[in-house]
Write a protein that holds these residues in place. Structure first.
Motif: not given
Length: 467
Positions: A60, A62, A154
């Motif tokens: 992910e 962020g 995120r």
């Protein structure tokens, strides 16, 4: 000190178009393609960051306090269709909307770069110096949800609006100094302008044929002047292996020294010289034959460099295996062979370069093979442009694996006029997956100690401040 500059300041005309709301990438100026940028959220001043520096697909994205991490650095890949990809420098994976979702709140990840439109982003003007990043597949904007200012928040996509949490600065860092694959840089100053010449890299066996020229007023913003010499088209005795140029000025003429050879038959390398009325060419062969033919001296006839001393006399240096050094005649295209000196310091391989500071001459060279991550720069000192030289004084530039920097070498050095500020241009393996034929050109500061020795250079990801 780290210096962050906006794309509008550092990527010349195409970047100005990006921030003005014109066609977003489309190669009006190729320096945009390949530039490395931080993506800085306007509401929080934090950087888009691949969480934990993961190299895995699906990791992910962020926001996090901006730092020098490669997981916060994104290489622009201009697709030529009004969209770009943004590839994380540590992993070479692309900014991607997970599963090509078109839903609000869909998370943003990294994934192996491909052809999906969920990896294609339009850079839209959102006000002075800031942009929105719009996913092509969904028409939605990259955002920090709920305008969070927390580290680790995120990123996601959402319908585009006017919030500062959807506004981003695309801020460049200056290493590599010139985006793309270039090696063996020669940096020099003529008048009020710095110029950079290099091997065009990325070819098997270093088989490129073209040299380009770049210019800058501040060592950060570089203009590409295009091809200034093509050995396949412009040189009768060579058609391959355009390597490691050096340049000097004399009486308003610019003399460009280079290595080249043939792709087949006798493939040995020769040293040539071309001449032009401008430092950006076009250059023409000055002699119609090599200045130093293969076999004239020991080793390979490659890697020329020139020092013009304070008395106006110029000296030529070249060679792999041994360094050959000689005063040039006033015509800059000949020399007295009886004056050639050959020098082979401990661990010498190639890439001779000489500067003068005060009354001391610094002879520098590259050690180990350019294909090795241990390629590095060492030096000796002397009292004249051709020595005699001291014993090897030590290594001044080498790899830094903590930053992913490998293969640092084949350098040149320039002094900012009227100061004791010195800058070193060199190449390293391209990050993250470069090797000895896929190299990037860097610029960093070089300092002298009080006793005149050279302080080891700290290679950086972020480069130098403008001067």
């Amino acid at each position: 000190m780290r210096r962050i500059l906006t794309v509008a300041l550092t990527a010349a005309s195409a970047a100005v178009m990006l921030l003005a709301g014109a066609a977003p990438a489309a190669a009006a100026h190729h320096l945009t393609d390949g530039a490395s940028v931080n993506l800085i959220a306007q509401h929080s001043r934090k950087c888009a960051d691949v969480i934990t520096g993961s190299t895995a697909n699906g990791a992910e994205i962020g926001q996090y306090d901006c730092n020098a991490g490669l997981n916060q650095l994104w290489r622009i890949r201009d697709l030529g269709n009004g969209y770009v990809q943004l590839a994380a420098r540590h992993s070479d994976k692309c900014l991607d909307v997970d599963g090509a979702s078109s839903a609000n709140g869909a998370k943003v990840i990294q994934w192996t770069c491909g052809n999906g439109t969920n990896q294609q982003w339009k850079i839209e003007n959102a006000g002075t110096g800031v942009t929105r990043l719009v996913a092509r597949h969904s028409g939605k904007c990259l955002e920090v949800p709920s305008a969070s200012t927390a580290n680790g928040a995120r990123l996601q996509q959402r319908d585009c609006g006017t919030g500062a949490n959807q506004q981003w600065s695309l801020n460049t860092v200056s290493n590599p100094a010139i985006p793309g694959l270039f090696a063996d840089p020669n940096i020099v100053r003529f008048g009020d302008t710095y110029y950079l010449y290099a091997t065009t890299d990325g070819f098997a066996g270093w088989s490129g044929t073209q040299f380009r020229a770049f210019s800058s007023k501040d060592l950060v913003t570089w203009t590409d002047h295009g091809v200034i010499l093509d050995v396949a088209a412009d040189i009768s005795w060579a058609d391959n292996s355009a390597w490691a140029p050096g340049i000097a000025e004399k009486n308003g003429k610019y003399y460009f020294y280079f290595s080249a050879g043939k792709a087949s038959g006798d493939t040995r390398k020769h040293l040539g010289v071309a001449v032009a009325d401008s430092p950006t060419g076009p250059f023409r062969d000055a002699l119609g034959k090599p200045l130093v033919p293969a076999g004239a001296y020991g080793g390979q006839m490659i890697d020329p460099a020139v020092l013009t001393d304070t008395d106006g006399r110029s000296y030529l240096y070249w060679g792999q295996g041994s360094s050959h050094q000689v005063p040039l005649n006033a015509d800059m295209t000949s020399f007295n062979a009886a004056q050639v000196r050959t020098y082979q310091p401990a661990n010498y391989n190639e890439g001779s370069f000489v500067v003068k500071r005060g009354a001391t001459y610094y002879f520098m060279w590259s050690e180990n093979d350019t294909r090795s991550e241990d390629y590095r720069v060492a030096y000796a000192t002397g009292s004249s442009p051709t020595g005699p030289w001291s014993a090897r004084a030590g290594v001044i530039l080498q790899k830094d694996l903590s930053q992913g920097i490998k293969g640092t070498g084949h350098h040149s050095v320039v002094q900012a006029p009227g100061t004791d500020q010195w800058y070193i241009a060199y190449h390293r393996f391209a990050i993250p997956n470069g090797d000895g034929t896929h190299r990037e050109t860097m610029i960093d500061r070089m300092y002298f100690n009080a006793d005149g020795t050279i302080r080891p250079v700290v290679p950086t990801i972020v480069g130098v401040d403008p001067i």
